[in-house]
Motif scaffolding. Structure first.
Motif, PDB file in Angstrom:
ATOM      1  N   LEU A 443       0.833  -1.198   0.000  1.00  0.00           N
ATOM      2  CA  LEU A 443       0.000   0.000   0.000  1.00  0.00           C
ATOM      3  C   LEU A 443       0.869   1.249   0.000  1.00  0.00           C
ATOM      4  CD1 LEU A 443      -2.736   1.376   0.120  1.00  0.00           C
ATOM      5  CD2 LEU A 443      -2.713   1.083   2.613  1.00  0.00           C
ATOM      6  N   VAL A 444       1.975   1.205   0.723  1.00  0.00           N
ATOM      7  CA  VAL A 444       2.899   2.339   0.733  1.00  0.00           C
ATOM      8  C   VAL A 444       3.484   2.562  -0.659  1.00  0.00           C
ATOM      9  CG1 VAL A 444       5.136   3.159   1.608  1.00  0.00           C
ATOM     10  CG2 VAL A 444       3.469   2.149   3.175  1.00  0.00           C
ATOM     11  N   SER A 445       3.786   1.473  -1.384  1.00  0.00           N
ATOM     12  CA  SER A 445       4.311   1.609  -2.736  1.00  0.00           C
ATOM     13  C   SER A 445       3.320   2.348  -3.631  1.00  0.00           C
ATOM     14  CB  SER A 445       4.630   0.240  -3.329  1.00  0.00           C
ATOM     15  OG  SER A 445       5.738  -0.358  -2.696  1.00  0.00           O
ATOM     16  N   TYR A 446       2.059   2.004  -3.490  1.00  0.00           N
ATOM     17  CA  TYR A 446       1.040   2.643  -4.316  1.00  0.00           C
ATOM     18  C   TYR A 446       0.863   4.109  -3.935  1.00  0.00           C
ATOM     19  CZ  TYR A 446      -3.365   3.463  -6.742  1.00  0.00           C
ATOM     20  OH  TYR A 446      -4.343   3.958  -7.562  1.00  0.00           O
ATOM     21  N   HIS A 447       0.701   4.359  -2.644  1.00  0.00           N
ATOM     22  CA  HIS A 447       0.455   5.718  -2.169  1.00  0.00           C
ATOM     23  C   HIS A 447       1.653   6.630  -2.452  1.00  0.00           C
ATOM     24  CE1 HIS A 447      -0.614   8.498   1.463  1.00  0.00           C
ATOM     25  NE2 HIS A 447      -0.723   9.111   0.304  1.00  0.00           N
ATOM     26  N   LYS A 448       2.829   6.216  -2.021  1.00  0.00           N
ATOM     27  CA  LYS A 448       4.007   7.052  -2.219  1.00  0.00           C
ATOM     28  C   LYS A 448       4.473   7.033  -3.680  1.00  0.00           C
ATOM     29  CE  LYS A 448       7.076   7.465   1.156  1.00  0.00           C
ATOM     30  NZ  LYS A 448       6.694   8.769   1.745  1.00  0.00           N
ATOM     31  N   GLY A 449       4.077   6.007  -4.437  1.00  0.00           N
ATOM     32  CA  GLY A 449       4.346   6.022  -5.868  1.00  0.00           C
ATOM     33  C   GLY A 449       3.614   7.173  -6.542  1.00  0.00           C
ATOM     34  N   ILE A 450       2.345   7.383  -6.175  1.00  0.00           N
ATOM     35  CA  ILE A 450       1.583   8.519  -6.701  1.00  0.00           C
ATOM     36  C   ILE A 450       2.284   9.829  -6.340  1.00  0.00           C
ATOM     37  CG2 ILE A 450      -0.601   9.775  -6.562  1.00  0.00           C
ATOM     38  CD1 ILE A 450      -1.943   7.037  -5.910  1.00  0.00           C
ATOM     39  N   ARG A 451       2.635   9.959  -5.068  1.00  0.00           N
ATOM     40  CA  ARG A 451       3.305  11.175  -4.601  1.00  0.00           C
ATOM     41  C   ARG A 451       4.663  11.371  -5.299  1.00  0.00           C
ATOM     42  NH1 ARG A 451       1.929  13.534   0.384  1.00  0.00           N
ATOM     43  NH2 ARG A 451       4.166  13.866   0.745  1.00  0.00           N
ATOM     44  N   SER A 452       5.352  10.259  -5.568  1.00  0.00           N
ATOM     45  CA  SER A 452       6.657  10.350  -6.225  1.00  0.00           C
ATOM     46  C   SER A 452       6.525  10.910  -7.633  1.00  0.00           C
ATOM     47  CB  SER A 452       7.322   8.970  -6.272  1.00  0.00           C
ATOM     48  OG  SER A 452       7.638   8.512  -4.970  1.00  0.00           O
ATOM     49  N   TRP A 453       5.531  10.447  -8.383  1.00  0.00           N
ATOM     50  CA  TRP A 453       5.355  10.955  -9.744  1.00  0.00           C
ATOM     51  C   TRP A 453       4.965  12.426  -9.749  1.00  0.00           C
ATOM     52  CZ3 TRP A 453       7.805   8.883 -13.346  1.00  0.00           C
ATOM     53  CH2 TRP A 453       7.920   7.496 -13.495  1.00  0.00           C
TER      54      TRP A 453
END
Length: 462
Positions: A443-453
């Motif tokens: 879930l962190v990968s998905y959430h922070k992936g959005i923020r990273s982009w």
């Protein structure tokens, strides 16, 4: 230039609905390798087009001889903003063996696995629907806050990545003018660990060769002919053994042409990752590194070329014993390439070496199995530096620049056919079980992936 913080806050607020949209996509059984799911693949493409249109993209389903492509375009707030092409794939692997799944692979869920970790479960969560949706949701948050995007964006979603991408090259050729951008963004890779994001700056190239050595015109009795007749297995194994010297270097003439030494600062950064020969090889029951002496396992697998024998056969290999001198011996050999090594030159050097070792009364034939050059993004590229800094601002630990031992064909196609370098940023983890039962995505990968982009797009636009 906008302030990214309101966009990041909107992405946080959107997370529940972002998960709802991802789960809609995950429920579509877009298995590209099985013709029974052809309609599901089209359904996934149509779902993506429909959703992208709600975000203001001009999007369409593009038919191919196989599964359709999704192409979408969105203008930037500024006319001088960079143009990026984002690539992902909506197709997924088959789910067999189904009995090993703990839950329905096409009924995604959020699962608590302890130690404060929550994961998204289901086929495609990590490879690649969860990954591609991180970018889409970043665009959504940006549009909702600012009404525009910081970069001009073209999106290409493929539906055949898991089945060899047979339609991709013809599609790129036919639509090169439309798809060409300043550079490509690819989200189909992984992090170094749960706290450390990674950018893959180098992908090794590949040359594959099958070699067949023929001696006598038939298999021979080893009692009658042993010691007098040429044994093709002896010949071939001696040839293969001679591919490396005592230091592990490859002996082919001109092999290291185009191979540069890894920059000292990059090797130093890799040393901080804590990956030793013991920890790397220990996972597979080994401890002593092969290959060139005096180099770390990360340098050997990320930045140095290789020659590997992938298969060898000849003679009698069935049950029991048969005293035979085989008429033929065969092997499959692959070379991983780095830097500017030329696949064609490597292939010809290998063939010349083999021919030089074949006795006059024996023969050899070769069968090629693909060839592609290495891909390398300059380690001091401004694009890489911006992305690295943006990722470091988001995650607990600074981003690292890594190599990849394998190859991602689409990256080579973008470079060769569209003249674009690719920035490979992904948020998967090594234990995501892609291609296996019980695939998951943190879930962190998905959430922070959005923020990273969001951070990366903001940085690229500056």
């Amino acid at each position: 230039m906008t302030d990214a913080m309101p966009v990041l806050s909107r992405a946080d607020q959107n997370l529940p609905s972002s998960l709802d949209k991802l789960f809609e996509l995950l429920r579509i059984k877009s298995i590209s390798t099985d013709p029974a799911f052809k309609a599901e693949c089209r359904k996934a493409a149509e779902w993506l087009v429909s959703y992208l249109k709600t975000l203001g993209f001009e999007a369409s389903v593009r038919d191919t001889p196989g599964h359709p492509m999704v192409v979408a375009h969105h203008a930037a707030a500024r006319a001088d903003a960079p143009h990026v092409l984002f690539y992902g794939h909506y197709d997924v692997q088959p789910v067999d063996p189904i009995e090993l799944w703990e839950n329905d692979p096409f009924e995604p869920a959020i699962k608590d696995i302890g130690n404060g970790r929550k994961v998204l479960t289901g086929r495609g969560t990590s490879d690649d629907k969860g990954q591609l949706m991180t970018f889409v949701e970043a665009c959504r948050a940006y549009k909702e806050v600012n009404g525009a995007l910081p970069c001009r964006i073209t999106i290409l979603f493929e539906g055949e990545e898991e089945s060899g991408s047979p339609s991709l090259k013809p599609f790129l050729e036919a639509n090169a003018a439309e798809l060409r951008a300043d550079y490509a963004l690819v989200c189909d890779t992984g992090m170094w660990d749960r706290d450390t994001p990674a950018i893959a700056a180098a992908l090794r190239g590949l040359v594959g060769e099958e070699v067949v050595v023929t001696a006598a015109d038939r298999d021979l009795h080893s009692g009658l002919f042993g010691g007098a007749a040429a044994n093709p297995i002896h010949i071939l194994t001696a040839i293969l053994a001679g591919l490396h010297d005592e230091t592990g270097r490859i002996t082919l003439e001109g092999f290291y042409s185009g191979v540069e030494e890894t920059p000292a600062n990059l090797k130093a950064s890799w040393e901080t990752l804590g990956k030793t020969a013991e920890t790397f090889l220990g996972e597979v029951g080994l401890s002593i590194p092969s290959g060139e002496k005096g180099r770390s396992v990360l340098e050997l697998t990320w930045a140095r070329p290789t020659a590997e024998v992938n298969g060898i056969w000849g003679g009698y290999t069935g049950e029991g014993f048969k005293t035979v001198i085989a008429a033929k011996a065969s092997a499959k050999v692959s070379f991983r390439l780095v830097g500017s090594q030329d696949p064609d030159a490597i292939r010809e050097s290998f063939r010349a070496y083999v021919r030089s070792k074949i006795p006059a009364d024996c023969s050899v034939e070769f069968h090629p199995h693909g060839g592609s050059p290495a891909i390398h993004l300059s380690y001091d590229s401004p694009v890489l530096t911006k992305a690295k800094n943006a990722l470091s601002d988001e995650w607990p630990k600074p981003a690292v620049v890594i190599g990849m031992g394998g190859s991602i064909p689409i990256v080579g196609d973008f470079q060769k056919m569209l003249g674009m370098e690719s920035l490979l940023v992904g948020f998967g983890l090594s234990d995501d079980r892609i291609h296996s039962p019980n695939e998951k995505y943190e879930l962190v990968s998905y959430h922070k992936g959005i923020r990273s982009w969001i951070r990366i797009l903001e940085a690229l636009a500056k």
